[in-house]
Design an enzyme around this catalytic site. Structure first.
Site, PDB file in Angstrom:
ATOM      1  N   ASP A 216     -12.134   4.917   2.112  1.00 42.89           N
ATOM      2  CA  ASP A 216     -12.567   3.900   1.505  1.00 42.89           C
ATOM      3  C   ASP A 216     -11.557   2.885   0.999  1.00 42.89           C
ATOM      4  O   ASP A 216     -10.489   3.096   0.428  1.00 42.89           O
ATOM      5  CB  ASP A 216     -13.547   4.438   0.161  1.00 42.89           C
ATOM      6  N   GLU A 260      -1.524  18.639  11.309  1.00 38.29           N
ATOM      7  CA  GLU A 260      -1.083  20.124  11.035  1.00 38.29           C
ATOM      8  C   GLU A 260      -2.224  20.889  11.695  1.00 38.29           C
ATOM      9  O   GLU A 260      -1.982  22.049  11.809  1.00 38.29           O
ATOM     10  CB  GLU A 260      -1.019  20.182   9.578  1.00 38.29           C
TER      11      GLU A 260
HETATM   12  C1  NOJ Z   1     -16.550   0.377  -0.090  1.00 37.70           C
HETATM   13  C2  NOJ Z   1     -17.844   1.292   0.022  1.00 37.70           C
HETATM   14  O1  NOJ Z   1     -18.402   1.271   1.317  1.00 37.70           O
HETATM   15  C3  NOJ Z   1     -18.762   0.515  -0.817  1.00 37.70           C
HETATM   16  O2  NOJ Z   1     -19.895   1.050  -0.872  1.00 37.70           O
HETATM   17  C4  NOJ Z   1     -18.123   0.825  -2.411  1.00 37.70           C
HETATM   18  O3  NOJ Z   1     -19.119  -0.019  -3.121  1.00 37.70           O
HETATM   19  C5  NOJ Z   1     -16.731   0.133  -2.493  1.00 37.70           C
HETATM   20  N1  NOJ Z   1     -16.015   0.705  -1.124  1.00 37.70           N
HETATM   21  C6  NOJ Z   1     -15.952   0.742  -3.791  1.00 37.70           C
HETATM   22  O4  NOJ Z   1     -15.666   1.977  -3.436  1.00 37.70           O
END
Ligand code: NOJ
Length: 558
Positions: A216, A260
């Site tokens: 993310d 790994e």
């Molecule tokens: C990207 C995620 O896809 C989204 O849903 C989220 O709000 C933001 N990152 C923050 O984590």
């Protein structure tokens, strides 16, 4: 059971052309009857996903969370939110999916944590300058009394990125950084504890058989510790919070952890970067395996725009040896059926508004055509849950039920992202459409019109979007031409047409315009997103063809 052992050890390249289905657990299927989707619901619906023909599932965060940002505020990286189930349920999902030949990818959120996480609570309780606070970005305020924000960095969710703490005696204290909401404090990646913790979390999930992680906000993780303001036109690597060069070391070390394991475990980056060369730099052989292609997702339904994006994507990926990804939507963006039904059919977060005129019939037609286009391109393919049912964005959710912080932080101007997160309609003619047991209200209400779009109704209709997806994915699996990198444009069919060849005589022709076009000479139509008109391909329609071999040689490969 070791889920990873169920896959053939020689299948090391599975991710290069995999079809990956995104499961937003909260809205997929409710197994325990409380109105919220959960892992029991996913387990019950695994046969549906196997029938659809997907190779892997990507789960949005399933960890314990106060849900200040739909689970992207993680309180415990090693657990499962009790609303979704238990760690044993997650292990069962991974194993049962593997038994059906489906791999599992989970979401890792390294940029920030939930304010409820014990390390952040310990930091709040500790004094300025304490080791507990060094794992985050605590900072005195600017100005004489420290009551001004330390920097004017703007949040990805609009507004300020610093929140002031309160000291135990009630006086105002230090500020802490959060690129998203105040409930999501950012980690300080210069701290060794933060790195070690993430290494351990990766191994925790890889040891449980997950085949990969989706990373993310992957380009935001490292900050410039000098905390400068954002320069007017930041050059490459000059932004204090985005795409910093030091990030590559983080992902190299993650890659070495993935490597790994004897079978291939993959890293998939969520990288919203405009500069394609900076983007593909993360895909070098010792970093991530793939990253989401948001450039393509954001383009309008226009042949020149889509072609430019495809060219740019393929050309930039080739030198690093990474496959492209094709993504029409996800849990953050307007559903394609709605987006493609608008005059401005591209996507930008800041353009979302209530009441935008939309032609849903046109949008569905184009979304179906787009699904054949992306499934025929070289690389891996992502499908967001519900797109296979042709669901539109739900744009009339009662305001009091909206939970998305993007809506609130825009002061209600941005409708937010809940409209693409409405629980799926499975069966029946009224809500909750088999999502939850009869009589239980789902956490977001489903439109009554979804009775025509349930999975059950569509499964028995050969012309439905679900049937089209099933046929498309079955053919994609069957046709070897679609698994390699071979690709060549077929030109000369018109300005509104995208046509390309995969292998010697397999072609995908997409009529992006409104007027019918003549198909190139072919021996068979393998698939089309809408009925053909004799030998013509109507507007907003795609077809997969077997070309006549002579004609396959004739067109100019662009
Ligand atoms: C990207 C995620 O896809 C989204 O849903 C989220 O709000 C933001 N990152 C923050 O984590």
């Amino acid at each position: 059971m070791d889920a990873a052992a169920l896959f053939h050890p020689d299948d090391t390249d599975w991710w290069r052309s995999a079809v990956i289905y995104q499961v937003y657990v909260r809205s997929f299927a409710d197994g325990n009857g409380d109105g919220t989707g959960d892992l029991a619901g996913v387990r019950a619906r695994l046969p549906y996903l196997a029938d659809l023909g997907v190779d892997a599932l990507w789960f949005n965060p399933w960890y314990p969370s106060p849900l200040a940002d739909g689970g992207y505020d993680v309180a415990d990286y090693r657990g499962i939110d009790p609303r979704f189930g238990t760690l044993a349920d997650a292990e069962a999902v991974i194993a049962e999916a593997a038994a059906l030949g489906i791999r599992t990818i989970i979401d890792i959120v390294p940029n920030h944590i939930s304010e409820a996480h014990p390390w952040f609570q310990a930091a709040l309780a500790a004094a300025p300058g304490s080791p507990e606070r060094e794992r985050f970005w605590f900072h005195p305020g600017a100005g004489e009394n420290g009551d001004e924000i330390p920097t004017h960095w703007v949040s990805s969710f609009q507004g300020e990125t610093w929140t002031r703490t309160t000291n135990p005696d009630g006086t105002p204290g230090e500020w802490y950084l959060h690129l998203f909401t105040p409930e999501q404090p950012d980690w300080n990646w210069n701290h060794p504890d933060v790195r070690a913790e993430h290494d351990d979390v990766l191994r925790f999930w890889f040891d449980r058989g997950v085949a990969g992680v989706r990373i993310d906000s992957a380009a935001l993780v490292i900050k410039d510790p000098a905390l400068p303001e954002v320069p007017e036109n930041p050059g490459a690597g000059e932004h204090p919070t985005q795409d910093r060069d030091e990030l590559h070391d983080v992902y190299r070390s993650w890659r070495s952890i993935a490597d790994e394991y004897p079978d291939t475990r993959i890293l998939v980056g969520e990288l919203w970067l405009e500069d394609i060369d900076r983007f593909t730099a993360y895909l070098r052989p010792d970093e991530m395996h793939t990253a989401f292609n948001f450039d393509f997702l954001a383009r309008p339904w226009q042949a020149d725009e889509l072609r430019a994006s495809i060219d740019m994507t393929l050309n930039a990926h080739a030198p690093v040896g990474a496959p492209s990804t094709w993504v029409l939507s996800n849990h953050d963006v307007t559903r394609p059926v709605t987006r493609y039904g608008r005059e401005k059919s591209g996507f930008a977060f800041l353009d979302k508004r209530f009441g935008t005129p939309t032609d849903l019939e046109l949008g569905l037609r184009r979304a179906r055509a787009a699904s054949l286009l992306v499934a025929a391109l070289p690389g891996s393919l992502y499908i967001y849950q519900g797109d296979e049912l042709g669901l539109p964005e739900v744009e009339d959710l009662p305001l009091e039920l909206i939970e998305d912080p993007m809506h609130f932080r825009s002061e209600g101007v941005d409708p937010g992202r809940d409209g693409c997160r409405v629980p799926l309609p499975w069966s029946g003619d009224h809500a909750p459409f088999g999502f939850s047991p009869e009589g239980v209200a789902s956490w977001l209400p489903q439109p009554a019109a979804w009775s025509a779009r349930t999975a059950e109704t569509q499964a028995s209709d050969p012309d439905s979007t679900l049937s089209l997806y099933r046929r498309t994915l079955a053919l994609r699996r069957e046709l070897p031409e679609l698994h390699g990198p071979d690709f060549a444009w077929i030109d000369g069919l018109g300005d509104d047409v995208l046509a390309f060849r995969r292998g010697d005589d397999l072609a995908c022709v997409v009529n992006v315009g409104t007027r019918p076009i003549d198909l190139p000479p072919h021996t068979r139509v393998l698939l089309s997103s809408a009925a053909l008109e004799g030998e013509s391909l109507p507007g907003g329609t795609s077809a997969w063809l077997r070309l006549e071999t002579a004609s396959a040689d004739a067109p100019t490969a662009g």
